[in-house]
Scaffold this motif. Structure first.
Motif, PDB file in Angstrom:
ATOM      1  N   SER A  51      11.935 -69.644 -29.908  1.00 31.11           N
ATOM      2  CA  SER A  51      11.682 -68.256 -30.323  1.00 31.11           C
ATOM      3  C   SER A  51      10.333 -67.734 -29.838  1.00 31.11           C
ATOM      4  CB  SER A  51      11.789 -68.129 -31.847  1.00 31.11           C
ATOM      5  OG  SER A  51      10.728 -68.786 -32.507  1.00 31.11           O
ATOM      6  N   TYR A  52       9.430 -68.625 -29.449  1.00 29.38           N
ATOM      7  CA  TYR A  52       8.115 -68.209 -28.948  1.00 29.38           C
ATOM      8  C   TYR A  52       8.220 -67.549 -27.574  1.00 29.38           C
ATOM      9  CZ  TYR A  52       5.832 -70.824 -32.673  1.00 29.38           C
ATOM     10  OH  TYR A  52       5.401 -71.263 -33.891  1.00 29.38           O
ATOM     11  N   PHE A  53       9.348 -67.716 -26.915  1.00 28.31           N
ATOM     12  CA  PHE A  53       9.509 -67.232 -25.553  1.00 28.31           C
ATOM     13  C   PHE A  53      10.344 -65.954 -25.469  1.00 28.31           C
ATOM     14  CE2 PHE A  53       8.452 -71.642 -25.465  1.00 28.31           C
ATOM     15  CZ  PHE A  53       7.509 -71.732 -24.458  1.00 28.31           C
ATOM     16  N   SER A  54      10.690 -65.395 -26.615  1.00 29.35           N
ATOM     17  CA  SER A  54      11.523 -64.194 -26.633  1.00 29.35           C
ATOM     18  C   SER A  54      10.689 -62.920 -26.607  1.00 29.35           C
ATOM     19  CB  SER A  54      12.409 -64.187 -27.881  1.00 29.35           C
ATOM     20  OG  SER A  54      11.607 -64.025 -29.046  1.00 29.35           O
ATOM     21  N   GLY A  55       9.377 -63.042 -26.779  1.00 28.34           N
ATOM     22  CA  GLY A  55       8.514 -61.873 -26.805  1.00 28.34           C
ATOM     23  C   GLY A  55       8.305 -61.324 -28.201  1.00 28.34           C
ATOM     24  N   ASP A  56       9.088 -61.800 -29.166  1.00 30.45           N
ATOM     25  CA  ASP A  56       8.939 -61.387 -30.555  1.00 30.45           C
ATOM     26  C   ASP A  56       8.105 -62.420 -31.308  1.00 30.45           C
ATOM     27  OD1 ASP A  56      10.600 -59.151 -30.145  1.00 30.45           O
ATOM     28  OD2 ASP A  56      12.400 -60.363 -30.478  1.00 30.45           O
ATOM     29  N   LEU A  57       7.977 -62.214 -32.601  1.00 27.98           N
ATOM     30  CA  LEU A  57       7.285 -63.209 -33.426  1.00 27.98           C
ATOM     31  C   LEU A  57       8.151 -64.458 -33.556  1.00 27.98           C
ATOM     32  CD1 LEU A  57       5.846 -60.967 -36.278  1.00 27.98           C
ATOM     33  CD2 LEU A  57       4.595 -62.043 -34.410  1.00 27.98           C
ATOM     34  N   PRO A  58       7.530 -65.619 -33.715  1.00 25.63           N
ATOM     35  CA  PRO A  58       8.303 -66.845 -33.892  1.00 25.63           C
ATOM     36  C   PRO A  58       9.206 -66.768 -35.126  1.00 25.63           C
ATOM     37  CG  PRO A  58       5.975 -67.319 -33.613  1.00 25.63           C
ATOM     38  CD  PRO A  58       6.099 -65.852 -33.745  1.00 25.63           C
ATOM     39  N   VAL A  59      10.323 -67.471 -35.048  1.00 22.70           N
ATOM     40  CA  VAL A  59      11.324 -67.472 -36.111  1.00 22.70           C
ATOM     41  C   VAL A  59      11.403 -68.880 -36.709  1.00 22.70           C
ATOM     42  CG1 VAL A  59      13.796 -67.147 -36.568  1.00 22.70           C
ATOM     43  CG2 VAL A  59      12.630 -65.673 -34.919  1.00 22.70           C
ATOM     44  N   ALA A  60      11.545 -68.943 -38.012  1.00 25.24           N
ATOM     45  CA  ALA A  60      11.709 -70.234 -38.677  1.00 25.24           C
ATOM     46  C   ALA A  60      13.066 -70.827 -38.313  1.00 25.24           C
ATOM     47  CB  ALA A  60      11.596 -70.076 -40.187  1.00 25.24           C
ATOM     48  N   GLY A  61      13.074 -72.134 -38.092  1.00 22.84           N
ATOM     49  CA  GLY A  61      14.325 -72.825 -37.813  1.00 22.84           C
ATOM     50  C   GLY A  61      15.029 -73.204 -39.097  1.00 22.84           C
ATOM     51  N   GLN A  62      16.248 -73.676 -38.963  1.00 21.97           N
ATOM     52  CA  GLN A  62      17.043 -74.137 -40.102  1.00 21.97           C
ATOM     53  C   GLN A  62      17.075 -75.662 -40.079  1.00 21.97           C
ATOM     54  OE1 GLN A  62      20.887 -72.152 -40.460  1.00 21.97           O
ATOM     55  NE2 GLN A  62      20.155 -70.562 -39.071  1.00 21.97           N
ATOM     56  N   HIS A  67      16.830 -81.114 -33.600  1.00 24.12           N
ATOM     57  CA  HIS A  67      16.865 -82.095 -32.518  1.00 24.12           C
ATOM     58  C   HIS A  67      15.598 -82.939 -32.632  1.00 24.12           C
ATOM     59  CE1 HIS A  67      17.583 -83.899 -28.623  1.00 24.12           C
ATOM     60  NE2 HIS A  67      16.364 -83.568 -28.244  1.00 24.12           N
ATOM     61  N   ILE A  68      15.720 -84.232 -32.462  1.00 28.41           N
ATOM     62  CA  ILE A  68      14.558 -85.118 -32.505  1.00 28.41           C
ATOM     63  C   ILE A  68      14.070 -85.308 -31.075  1.00 28.41           C
ATOM     64  CG2 ILE A  68      13.674 -87.394 -33.114  1.00 28.41           C
ATOM     65  CD1 ILE A  68      15.966 -87.523 -35.208  1.00 28.41           C
ATOM     66  N   HIS A  69      12.815 -84.964 -30.852  1.00 23.86           N
ATOM     67  CA  HIS A  69      12.212 -85.087 -29.522  1.00 23.86           C
ATOM     68  C   HIS A  69      10.831 -85.709 -29.680  1.00 23.86           C
ATOM     69  CE1 HIS A  69      11.169 -84.166 -25.400  1.00 23.86           C
ATOM     70  NE2 HIS A  69      10.098 -83.521 -25.803  1.00 23.86           N
ATOM     71  N   GLN A  70      10.601 -86.812 -29.001  1.00 26.12           N
ATOM     72  CA  GLN A  70       9.326 -87.536 -29.038  1.00 26.12           C
ATOM     73  C   GLN A  70       8.862 -87.791 -30.473  1.00 26.12           C
ATOM     74  OE1 GLN A  70       6.678 -85.320 -26.454  1.00 26.12           O
ATOM     75  NE2 GLN A  70       7.503 -86.359 -24.653  1.00 26.12           N
ATOM     76  N   GLY A  71       9.790 -88.233 -31.318  1.00 19.49           N
ATOM     77  CA  GLY A  71       9.463 -88.640 -32.681  1.00 19.49           C
ATOM     78  C   GLY A  71       9.247 -87.511 -33.666  1.00 19.49           C
ATOM     79  N   GLN A  72       9.572 -86.291 -33.295  1.00 19.11           N
ATOM     80  CA  GLN A  72       9.404 -85.156 -34.199  1.00 19.11           C
ATOM     81  C   GLN A  72      10.721 -84.406 -34.341  1.00 19.11           C
ATOM     82  OE1 GLN A  72       6.210 -82.882 -32.351  1.00 19.11           O
ATOM     83  NE2 GLN A  72       4.760 -83.760 -33.797  1.00 19.11           N
ATOM     84  N   TYR A  73      10.943 -83.900 -35.538  1.00 15.18           N
ATOM     85  CA  TYR A  73      12.102 -83.042 -35.780  1.00 15.18           C
ATOM     86  C   TYR A  73      11.744 -81.611 -35.377  1.00 15.18           C
ATOM     87  CZ  TYR A  73      14.626 -86.492 -38.563  1.00 15.18           C
ATOM     88  OH  TYR A  73      15.306 -87.596 -38.978  1.00 15.18           O
ATOM     89  N   ILE A  79      22.360 -72.676 -32.909  1.00 16.59           N
ATOM     90  CA  ILE A  79      22.827 -73.795 -32.072  1.00 16.59           C
ATOM     91  C   ILE A  79      22.509 -73.513 -30.608  1.00 16.59           C
ATOM     92  CG2 ILE A  79      24.895 -75.006 -31.276  1.00 16.59           C
ATOM     93  CD1 ILE A  79      25.970 -74.691 -34.180  1.00 16.59           C
ATOM     94  N   GLU A  80      22.598 -72.248 -30.208  1.00 16.34           N
ATOM     95  CA  GLU A  80      22.278 -71.873 -28.824  1.00 16.34           C
ATOM     96  C   GLU A  80      20.816 -72.195 -28.496  1.00 16.34           C
ATOM     97  OE1 GLU A  80      25.780 -69.845 -30.264  1.00 16.34           O
ATOM     98  OE2 GLU A  80      23.744 -69.723 -31.055  1.00 16.34           O
ATOM     99  N   ASN A  81      19.928 -71.909 -29.442  1.00 11.04           N
ATOM    100  CA  ASN A  81      18.513 -72.224 -29.230  1.00 11.04           C
ATOM    101  C   ASN A  81      18.304 -73.728 -29.129  1.00 11.04           C
ATOM    102  OD1 ASN A  81      18.163 -69.493 -29.463  1.00 11.04           O
ATOM    103  ND2 ASN A  81      16.730 -69.583 -31.167  1.00 11.04           N
ATOM    104  N   ARG A  82      18.986 -74.489 -29.982  1.00 11.69           N
ATOM    105  CA  ARG A  82      18.874 -75.951 -29.910  1.00 11.69           C
ATOM    106  C   ARG A  82      19.356 -76.456 -28.562  1.00 11.69           C
ATOM    107  NH1 ARG A  82      22.820 -79.229 -33.325  1.00 11.69           N
ATOM    108  NH2 ARG A  82      24.104 -78.494 -31.611  1.00 11.69           N
TER     109      ARG A  82
END
Length: 166
Positions: A51-62, A67-73, A79-82
């Motif tokens: 959401s940081y790349f859409s030009g708007d304010l960041p959005v909270a995830g659900q 997705h777990i990436h490099q040990g972080q959730y 689902i499209e964003n994921r």
């Protein structure tokens, strides 16, 4: 104080003390707090990194879209964003694993606040501990980025060098 009030107050205080210090409550209090120890590695305070790349304010995830990436959730708003993140995590992941970019360049490891950020001209996402750190970074991006990149490279080499497998 009458005895009947003491009988009500003491159990209430005991229950309040148990709830305050129970592990489940402590874990909930620390998740997503930018500069406190986190008992569960939730990246970016639970904000959707795409959401940081859409030009708007960041959005909270659900929490149920992650997705777990490099040990972080990482949590996502859809689902499209994921799926976009999974296809290109380097594009959407914050630099320096979400540490404050300015602090990291100064050899200080502080988590970045997901509401204080900058996406640079190369499309890289940087988080900052506070507005002052962001302002300092933006005054001398080239020097600070060079320092932080070198520090990050050394850190990654040390992690790889001393990685233990079982």
């Amino acid at each position: 104080m009458e005895a009947k009030y003491i009988k009500l107050i003491v159990p209430t205080l005991l229950i309040a003390g148990w709830v305050q210090y129970s592990p489940a409550v402590v874990a909930q209090d620390t998740i997503g707090t930018a500069n406190e120890a986190q008992t569960i590695a939730v990246a970016m305070g639970g904000f959707d990194p795409t959401s940081y790349f859409s030009g708007d304010l960041p959005v909270a995830g659900q929490q149920n879209i992650y997705h777990i990436h490099q040990g972080q959730y990482y949590y996502f708003a859809s689902i499209e964003n994921r799926d976009a993140f999974v296809a290109n995590p380097v594009k959407y992941s914050p630099q320096y694993a979400g540490h404050c970019a300015h602090s990291f360049s100064q050899t200080i490891e502080r988590l970045g606040d997901p509401s204080v950020f900058n996406v640079d001209k190369d499309g890289k996402l940087f988080l900052f501990a506070d507005k002052g750190a962001k302002e300092a970074w933006l005054k001398n991006v080239t020097e600070y980025k060079e320092l932080a990149d070198k520090r990050w490279q050394i850190r990654q080499e040390n992690i790889t060098k001393y990685k233990v497998t079982f």
